[in-house]
Design a protein around this motif. Sequence first.
Motif, PDB file in Angstrom:
ATOM      1  N   ILE A  10      -2.894  -7.727   0.245  1.00  0.00           N
ATOM      2  CA  ILE A  10      -3.421  -6.371   0.246  1.00  0.00           C
ATOM      3  C   ILE A  10      -4.905  -6.403   0.596  1.00  0.00           C
ATOM      4  O   ILE A  10      -5.584  -7.418   0.412  1.00  0.00           O
ATOM      5  CB  ILE A  10      -3.227  -5.691  -1.121  1.00  0.00           C
ATOM      6  N   GLU A  53      -8.366  -1.102   0.768  1.00  0.00           N
ATOM      7  CA  GLU A  53      -7.796   0.233   0.579  1.00  0.00           C
ATOM      8  C   GLU A  53      -6.777   0.238  -0.550  1.00  0.00           C
ATOM      9  O   GLU A  53      -6.759   1.147  -1.398  1.00  0.00           O
ATOM     10  CB  GLU A  53      -7.153   0.707   1.881  1.00  0.00           C
ATOM     11  N   ALA A  54      -5.912  -0.764  -0.590  1.00  0.00           N
ATOM     12  CA  ALA A  54      -4.890  -0.833  -1.632  1.00  0.00           C
ATOM     13  C   ALA A  54      -5.518  -1.049  -3.001  1.00  0.00           C
ATOM     14  O   ALA A  54      -5.110  -0.419  -3.995  1.00  0.00           O
ATOM     15  CB  ALA A  54      -3.900  -1.959  -1.324  1.00  0.00           C
ATOM     16  N   SER A  64       0.813  -1.220   0.000  1.00  0.00           N
ATOM     17  CA  SER A  64       0.000   0.000   0.000  1.00  0.00           C
ATOM     18  C   SER A  64       0.841   1.262   0.000  1.00  0.00           C
ATOM     19  O   SER A  64       0.523   2.245  -0.682  1.00  0.00           O
ATOM     20  CB  SER A  64      -0.942  -0.003   1.201  1.00  0.00           C
ATOM     21  N   SER A  65       1.935   1.268   0.737  1.00  0.00           N
ATOM     22  CA  SER A  65       2.723   2.490   0.898  1.00  0.00           C
ATOM     23  C   SER A  65       3.419   2.916  -0.379  1.00  0.00           C
ATOM     24  O   SER A  65       3.758   4.099  -0.540  1.00  0.00           O
ATOM     25  CB  SER A  65       3.758   2.290   2.009  1.00  0.00           C
TER      26      SER A  65
END
Length: 535
Positions: free
Chosen positions: A129, A132-133, A102-103
């Motif tokens: 994941i 959100e991802a 995600s980052s």
Amino acid sequence: MGQSASSAAILSRRDSNYSHRSKIKSTALISPMHLDETDDFREIILGASDFISDLPDECLACIFQSLSPVDRKNCSLVCRRWLKVEGQSRHRLSIKAEADLSSIIPSLFTRFDAVTKLALKCDRRSTSIGDEALILISFRCRNLTRLKLRACRELTDVGMAAFAKNCKGLKKLSCGSCTFGAKGMNAVLDNCSALEELSVKRLRGITDSTAEPIGPGVAGSSLKTICLKDLYNAQCFGPLVIGAKNMRTLKLFRCSGDWDTLLRYVAERVTGLVEVHLERLQVSDAGLSAISNCLDLEILHLVKTPECTNLGIVAVAERCKLLRKLHIDGWKANRIGDEGLISVARNCSNLQELVLIGVNPTKVSLEILASNCRNLERLALCGSDTVGDNEISCIAAKCIALKKLCIKSCPVSDQGMEALAEGCPNLVKVKVKKCRGVTPEGADSLRLSRGSLAVNLDSGEPEHPDASASDGGIQDNVVDFHPIPSQVAPPMIASSSAGRSSSLKSRLGLLAGRGLVACTLRRWSGGNSSTRINT
């Protein structure tokens, strides 16, 4: 005199320095793979006046597409232009979809901003994941046309619904071992009006008989291929399968439930069905009779469906006269034999490929097949107790168009090989496996008599009785008729900088002269990049 000697020494040093710089420059031009070197090398590459600097970005992108994944990744580090062009020319991306992805999603898809085919794969022992991802990816990849999800167990219906709304141009979805359910799948079908291929395997979010029906949605009019594998409650996809009126390919593997009724509805509503695969299903002659109403059927695979008999095969053969490929794994149940095969021979004259596993045809049916199916090019006989030298002799004498023959675990001997030496004038490949009667000497004799014939002999141990064909991989009884590539690139081992330099030099075509741009433009028109990245 002293001054002249001094001047000569200075000129000598200058020539030496110039020679040294030229050597470094030449190495940098043909071998930009030394990416772990100092920044001086990059400056030399950037400052060098070479042919590649004059190429348009589009041509440079096509050159990148011809490189191996490792070389392509390394090239992206040569300079900022190469980094940008390489990223923008990638249309296919495969990513290790673990939770910490995600980052880096924003920076990742800023570089790869032209991705249309995306694979998100997670190891079964890792945390995948989440919603959100996936939502963030959908914002960054609105032009996505293909998505593959593997073991993304943290995805829910919420994430799939948001993704579907952002990527409405999706054409192909393949998901396996995921945990979202019917609502997530329906969201895709309701929003992706261009969806053409759907493959679902082990969708763990659908576990009970009260699950929400799936489909057809707006994708019902565009779907052409539906593949369902290892689903506990695959009957939930009934509305989708029935409502996909333009479907051409239906594949059902190891799905629970009675499929006879559903196949009847499919045959009534889907008139253009061309390919059907049924493996380890509860389907009987009634289901095959329903399939026989699909008059355009060309490919039929029946694998381990013990309730199907000669009656069902006859029904299909009598109506589906366009049949080109027929694969039957009878599971040695002796319910499909000469009667069904004779009907195929008399009605399906366009048959080009026939694979029989655990079926016991005799010379009677094989002779009619060979006589009537004049276009038969590929034949496989595996685990057949009735296929011996007489049957092989019949095939050799009658199958004029035959190009590839596979014989496995049959009572065939060297006498059968002698018959092949004199028959089948178009034969190019023979594979004999686990036939104890065929000796190496018999195979060698066949090779000598037919110089251009490829003969593969494997006299292994007896096969396990449960080994048979499957949907994806090659198991013990699977027959692969795909062509073998004529050239296989040898692995590249860079033992020195000179080796890497010459390898890149040949790949980029720096010695090709004026033919470089023409070659590049031809590759440019060939298609998209298929490079794979693991992040």
